[in-house]
Design an enzyme around this catalytic site. Structure first.
Site, PDB file in Angstrom:
ATOM      1  N   LYS A  33       0.525  -1.188   0.270  1.00 29.70           N
ATOM      2  CA  LYS A  33       0.312   0.251  -0.042  1.00 29.70           C
ATOM      3  C   LYS A  33       0.796   1.107   0.161  1.00 29.70           C
ATOM      4  O   LYS A  33       2.134   0.941  -0.397  1.00 29.70           O
ATOM      5  CB  LYS A  33      -0.604   0.336   1.261  1.00 29.70           C
ATOM      6  CG  LYS A  33      -0.202  -0.449   2.600  1.00 29.70           C
ATOM      7  CD  LYS A  33      -1.115  -0.562   3.703  1.00 29.70           C
ATOM      8  CE  LYS A  33      -0.727   0.312   4.979  1.00 29.70           C
ATOM      9  NZ  LYS A  33      -1.288  -0.497   5.925  1.00 29.70           N
ATOM     10  N   TYR A 253      18.714  28.587   7.680  1.00 28.17           N
ATOM     11  CA  TYR A 253      17.501  29.520   8.842  1.00 28.17           C
ATOM     12  C   TYR A 253      17.169  29.592   9.695  1.00 28.17           C
ATOM     13  O   TYR A 253      17.430  28.558  10.643  1.00 28.17           O
ATOM     14  CB  TYR A 253      16.321  28.688   7.992  1.00 28.17           C
ATOM     15  CG  TYR A 253      15.923  29.040   6.482  1.00 28.17           C
ATOM     16  CD1 TYR A 253      15.411  30.658   6.178  1.00 28.17           C
ATOM     17  CD2 TYR A 253      15.718  28.178   6.013  1.00 28.17           C
ATOM     18  CE1 TYR A 253      15.232  30.824   4.515  1.00 28.17           C
ATOM     19  CE2 TYR A 253      15.115  28.040   4.051  1.00 28.17           C
ATOM     20  CZ  TYR A 253      15.036  29.560   3.738  1.00 28.17           C
ATOM     21  OH  TYR A 253      15.220  29.481   2.562  1.00 28.17           O
TER      22      TYR A 253
HETATM   23  C1  PLP Z   1      -0.547  -1.737   6.806  1.00 24.58           C
HETATM   24  C2  PLP Z   1      -0.882  -2.904   7.417  1.00 24.58           C
HETATM   25  C3  PLP Z   1       0.408  -4.574   8.016  1.00 24.58           C
HETATM   26  C4  PLP Z   1       1.281  -4.013   7.597  1.00 24.58           C
HETATM   27  O1  PLP Z   1       1.695  -3.353   9.115  1.00 24.58           O
HETATM   28  P1  PLP Z   1       3.405  -3.383   9.403  1.00 24.58           P
HETATM   29  O2  PLP Z   1       3.690  -2.589  10.176  1.00 24.58           O
HETATM   30  O3  PLP Z   1       3.216  -2.694   8.212  1.00 24.58           O
HETATM   31  O4  PLP Z   1       4.215  -4.870   8.712  1.00 24.58           O
HETATM   32  C5  PLP Z   1      -0.132  -5.150   8.103  1.00 24.58           C
HETATM   33  N1  PLP Z   1      -2.150  -5.280   8.013  1.00 24.58           N
HETATM   34  C6  PLP Z   1      -3.046  -4.547   7.908  1.00 24.58           C
HETATM   35  C7  PLP Z   1      -4.286  -4.632   8.696  1.00 24.58           C
HETATM   36  C8  PLP Z   1      -2.413  -3.288   8.120  1.00 24.58           C
HETATM   37  O5  PLP Z   1      -3.420  -2.110   7.310  1.00 24.58           O
END
Ligand code: PLP
Length: 357
Positions: A33, A253
């Site tokens: 994702k 800055y």
């Molecule tokens: C994003 C997500 C994961 C992966 O989580 P990580 O901590 O990056 O391994 C797994 N399950 C769900 C439902 C998620 O939304």
């Protein structure tokens, strides 16, 4: 050409995926994702496709991007659909679909579906974000079966504190899940990356590793299995200017840094517009010409400054690693008061380059 870039090591990505599956002794959906946490979802999925049991994404837009690139493996929508109208595309593209709320269950019952769906039925085992209440879980399962629209159901839940190695919450969530699924015979899926790395005795037919695929540890403390991960992204650039400052001169800055010794300052083509965290303070580690040194002064939009006093060999053109195999993204994130997940996702403007096809 501006020298800022993110090098993505696909060999390391495959190593981390295989490690996840080996540690879990289970099938693994590679979570890609948010453009594979900034690493490029299509390229990462293509690199993993020969190995991977499947992929997981946040929404149908992300799933269709993978299908359009020719990915045939299973793709799970981690939040299912946001509107019932997505159901026809879900069936058409053979996407797997989480059901986390009763409204989604009702939508499936009411919506004509021309192909049986693969549903991952999500239980709220204590995180209280999404997921069905334990009292509704059995009934939801039975209703899905009775709808005649479902080919397979996987039982799932999500951990809220698996990254805390001594928190009791994870075991309580497992217990809540076990209680809720009693009497149901279906595969199950609980573990995210911290679950895979640190919670070995958790029932799992499927695991869902995300951050660990990209080689970053989800833990704030050292952890033996996480030490076996290989960083996938190297954020790199070059020195574009060097100057010598006497004692007492400000840099950048807001004069957030003032030299306390004669200081050789290098300017790096990298800034917060590239996703480097603006909140990284002076002292955040940076590697220049293979030597570890530190950030000085405020990070600006397109540039940041580093201390080259102890790196006399560094000149204009010297290579800089902002994070990667020498400086861990988690260390930079910790300095900036955030997590590696966020600094990866914030990456922009920087071209991604791939190696280790
Ligand atoms: C994003 C997500 C994961 C992966 O989580 P990580 O901590 O990056 O391994 C797994 N399950 C769900 C439902 C998620 O939304």
């Amino acid at each position: 050409m501006r020298p800022a870039r993110a090098l993505i090591d696909l060999q390391a990505l495959r190593h981390n995926y295989r490690l996840a599956r080996e540690l879990a002794g289970a099938k693994a959906l590679a979570v890609v994702k948010a453009d594979a946490y900034g690493h490029g979802a299509v390229r990462c999925a293509l690199a993993l496709e020969a190995d991977a049991d499947g992929f997981a994404v946040a929404c149908i837009e992300e799933a269709l991007e993978l299908r359009a690139a020719g990915i045939k493996a299973p793709v799970l929508l981690l939040e299912g659909f946001f509107e019932a109208s997505e159901l026809s595309l879900i069936a058409e593209h053979d996407l797997w679909c989480v059901v986390h709320s009763l409204w989604q269950l009702e939508a499936i019952e009411q919506h004509p579906v021309h192909k049986p769906l693969n549903i991952w039925l999500k239980l709220d085992s204590g995180m209280h974000r999404v997921g069905l209440h334990p009292k509704d879980y059995h009934e939801a399962y039975q209703r899905l079966l009775a709808s005649g629209k479902v080919a397979r159901i996987v039982l799932m839940s999500h951990f809220s504190r698996a990254d805390e190695l001594d928190a009791a919450t994870t075991e309580q969530q497992v217990a809540a899940f076990e209680a809720a699924r009693q009497g149901l015979t279906a595969e199950c899926s609980l573990r995210n990356s911290p679950g895979v790395l640190a919670w070995p005795n958790t029932p799992s037919d499927w695991v869902r590793p995300g951050i660990m695929l990209y080689g970053a540890s989800p833990f704030e403390v050292e952890q033996a299995q996480a030490a076996r991960l290989q960083p996938v992204m190297t954020l790199q650039s070059r020195i574009i200017s060097v100057r010598e400052l006497p004692v007492g001169e400000p840099v950048g800055y807001g004069a957030r840094f003032t030299s306390t010794r004669p200081t050789r300052v290098g300017v790096v083509a990298m800034g917060y517009a590239d996703g480097y965290p603006r909140h990284a303070p002076s002292g955040t580690p940076v590697v220049v010409a293979g030597k570890r040194t530190q950030l000085i002064g405020r990070v600006s939009m397109d540039m940041l400054c580093v201390d080259l006093t102890e790196v006399p060999e560094a000149t204009v053109g010297s290579p800089v690693e902002l994070w990667g195999k020498q400086v861990l993204a988690s260390d930079v994130a910790q300095q900036a008061g955030t997590i590696p997940y966020q600094i990866f996702c914030n990456l922009r403007r920087v071209p991604l380059e791939y190696e280790g096809q």
